[in-house]
Design a protein around this motif. Sequence first.
Motif, PDB file in Angstrom:
ATOM      1  N   ILE A   1       0.816  -1.213   0.000  1.00 45.93           N
ATOM      2  CA  ILE A   1       0.000   0.000   0.000  1.00 45.93           C
ATOM      3  C   ILE A   1       0.854   1.270   0.000  1.00 45.93           C
ATOM      4  N   PRO A   2       1.878   1.379   0.861  1.00 46.05           N
ATOM      5  CA  PRO A   2       2.729   2.578   0.769  1.00 46.05           C
ATOM      6  C   PRO A   2       3.375   2.749  -0.598  1.00 46.05           C
ATOM      7  N   GLU A   3       3.785   1.638  -1.234  1.00 43.29           N
ATOM      8  CA  GLU A   3       4.373   1.728  -2.580  1.00 43.29           C
ATOM      9  C   GLU A   3       3.326   2.167  -3.589  1.00 43.29           C
ATOM     10  N   LEU A   4       2.107   1.661  -3.455  1.00 44.01           N
ATOM     11  CA  LEU A   4       1.031   2.009  -4.375  1.00 44.01           C
ATOM     12  C   LEU A   4       0.678   3.490  -4.294  1.00 44.01           C
ATOM     13  N   THR A   5       0.583   4.010  -3.098  1.00 39.04           N
ATOM     14  CA  THR A   5       0.087   5.375  -2.913  1.00 39.04           C
ATOM     15  C   THR A   5       1.186   6.436  -3.003  1.00 39.04           C
ATOM     16  N   ASP A   6       2.433   6.026  -3.177  1.00 37.69           N
ATOM     17  CA  ASP A   6       3.534   6.980  -3.328  1.00 37.69           C
ATOM     18  C   ASP A   6       3.638   7.395  -4.794  1.00 37.69           C
ATOM     19  N   ILE A   7       3.227   8.621  -5.090  1.00 38.19           N
ATOM     20  CA  ILE A   7       3.221   9.079  -6.482  1.00 38.19           C
ATOM     21  C   ILE A   7       4.444   9.944  -6.797  1.00 38.19           C
ATOM     22  N   SER A   8       5.419   9.943  -5.911  1.00 33.99           N
ATOM     23  CA  SER A   8       6.563  10.844  -6.075  1.00 33.99           C
ATOM     24  C   SER A   8       7.394  10.529  -7.319  1.00 33.99           C
ATOM     25  N   LYS A   9       7.317   9.309  -7.814  1.00 39.67           N
ATOM     26  CA  LYS A   9       8.109   8.941  -8.981  1.00 39.67           C
ATOM     27  C   LYS A   9       7.350   9.125 -10.297  1.00 39.67           C
ATOM     28  N   GLU A  10       6.102   9.577 -10.211  1.00 44.44           N
ATOM     29  CA  GLU A  10       5.348   9.859 -11.431  1.00 44.44           C
ATOM     30  C   GLU A  10       5.934  11.105 -12.103  1.00 44.44           C
TER      31      GLU A  10
ATOM     32  N   ARG B   1      -5.342   4.223 -11.881  1.00 41.21           N
ATOM     33  CA  ARG B   1      -4.430   3.762 -12.936  1.00 41.21           C
ATOM     34  C   ARG B   1      -3.303   2.909 -12.365  1.00 41.21           C
ATOM     35  N   ARG B   2      -2.765   3.322 -11.217  1.00 43.60           N
ATOM     36  CA  ARG B   2      -1.688   2.555 -10.588  1.00 43.60           C
ATOM     37  C   ARG B   2      -2.194   1.180 -10.130  1.00 43.60           C
TER      38      ARG B   2
ATOM     39  N   ASP C   1      -4.056   8.286 -19.948  1.00 44.56           N
ATOM     40  CA  ASP C   1      -2.967   7.566 -19.289  1.00 44.56           C
ATOM     41  C   ASP C   1      -3.091   6.067 -19.521  1.00 44.56           C
ATOM     42  N   LEU C   2      -4.297   5.534 -19.341  1.00 39.49           N
ATOM     43  CA  LEU C   2      -4.511   4.107 -19.601  1.00 39.49           C
ATOM     44  C   LEU C   2      -4.174   3.765 -21.048  1.00 39.49           C
ATOM     45  N   LYS C   3      -4.572   4.638 -21.958  1.00 39.24           N
ATOM     46  CA  LYS C   3      -4.345   4.369 -23.375  1.00 39.24           C
ATOM     47  C   LYS C   3      -2.863   4.370 -23.720  1.00 39.24           C
TER      48      LYS C   3
END
Length: 467
Positions: free
Chosen positions: A271-280, A306-307, A350-352
């Motif tokens: 969950i922490p990896e999923l919700t960390d958007i800092s690398k987007e 999307r993640r 984004d999905l596309k």
Amino acid sequence: MPEFSRRSFLGAMSMGAIGGMLPQNLQAAGVKGLHHKPKAKRVIMLFMAGGQSQLDLFDYKPDLYKLAGQELPPSVIGNQRFTAMTKNAKKIIASSKFKFNRYGSNGIEMSELLPNLGGVMDDLCLVKSMYTESINHDPGKTMFCTGTELPGNPSMGSWLSYGLGTMNKDLPDFVVLPSAYWSGKTNVQALYSRLWGSGCLPSKHQGTSFQSKGDPVLFLSNPKGVSPSVRRRMLDTVGRLNKKHFNELHDPEIETTMAQQEMAYRMQTSIPELTDISKESKATLDLYGPEVMNQGSYARNCLLARRMAERDVRFIQLFHRGWDHHSNLPTHMDGQCRDVDHPTAGLIKDLKQLGLLEDTLVVMVGEFGRTTYGQGKLTKDHYGRDHHPRCFSALLAGGGIQAGISYGETDDFSYNVVDKPVHVRDLHATMLWQLGLDHHKLTFPFQGLDVKLTGVNPANVVQGILA
């Protein structure tokens, strides 16, 4: 078949729960697994709670401008029900304040409030002929999420989890993302966990709701002073006790508890990896708009969806509330569309670009539509609309759905469906079909009935929107 002690047998009989003693594989006689080759692997459901006004967003009726201020003809209304709010009031036509523009290769008309969604119109299917029986919010949302107005039935995501199983081992099959709402919103109804509950299905299939503030999942973090190694030893000990208990009672819910405890342990990392958007990348964040940086916002939830799709979560359901506009609709509608237009279009793009739209079915819809006649002070800039189940609109994308088309028609007043009606149950049947499931065959035996998402009433796959 397991052997039961006399004590456990009589105990179960006294509770009227002999069915609960049977192992899960004996209870679940319903057909599970794929019935045919699927076009989609997962669903992202964007639920606009409160009921969007199709007249102001999707269903352009230019002739109503000439009829504004006149009473809606009784022949249009027929014997339909009204809410208590407008039952005895005059039904005065209120045309939309907003302009409509043509979008996409086929020039499909949609409100000026949705320019970003208009920009991806060639990836969308606009269904204008949805209808339901529910005339109030709670039964309407319950109907859409579970297939019936009666509370307590399995939700869509639970059916998919049960019928298709998991595609990942570190995240739930079914995740719910309610958007935070701000002080400026009015008429925001509560959301109840039964909308993503498992009903009569085993509880391991229920949805996991993420919080809009603080830790995404409650009680996921270890308490102060409890290390991961201590937590692991605790789970191992509890697991041995649960296994002993299961061997004595053969209750499948004990196995569910064991599985969920192990899932929770893995989620402490996932969950922490999923919700960390800092690398987007900045380009990706820009797709979703500035609100993406606010935890709990609809924009952030679209990015998280999307993640999750990337990580093969089976069913992802976003709830965006505040669409119940009985008064001052133009002002409230403008704010709501600013919330959802940019992020929803960004999600599609984004999905596309990641190649995920092809096998991800995206559905944007509310529980019903709004009336042609107005409520409250009726001027061009200030009017409201009552609940209306007889026609409303939905947007679909990806997952084997035809793109760039408009499907179905309503009458000149956007009050009744006149061509290609699509009931909520039909949409459910279509969603299941795209995922490789036959809604007639995906059942679960409960209290003498083979329960299914589409219930006992007729439901048909909407062939006209399939690619």
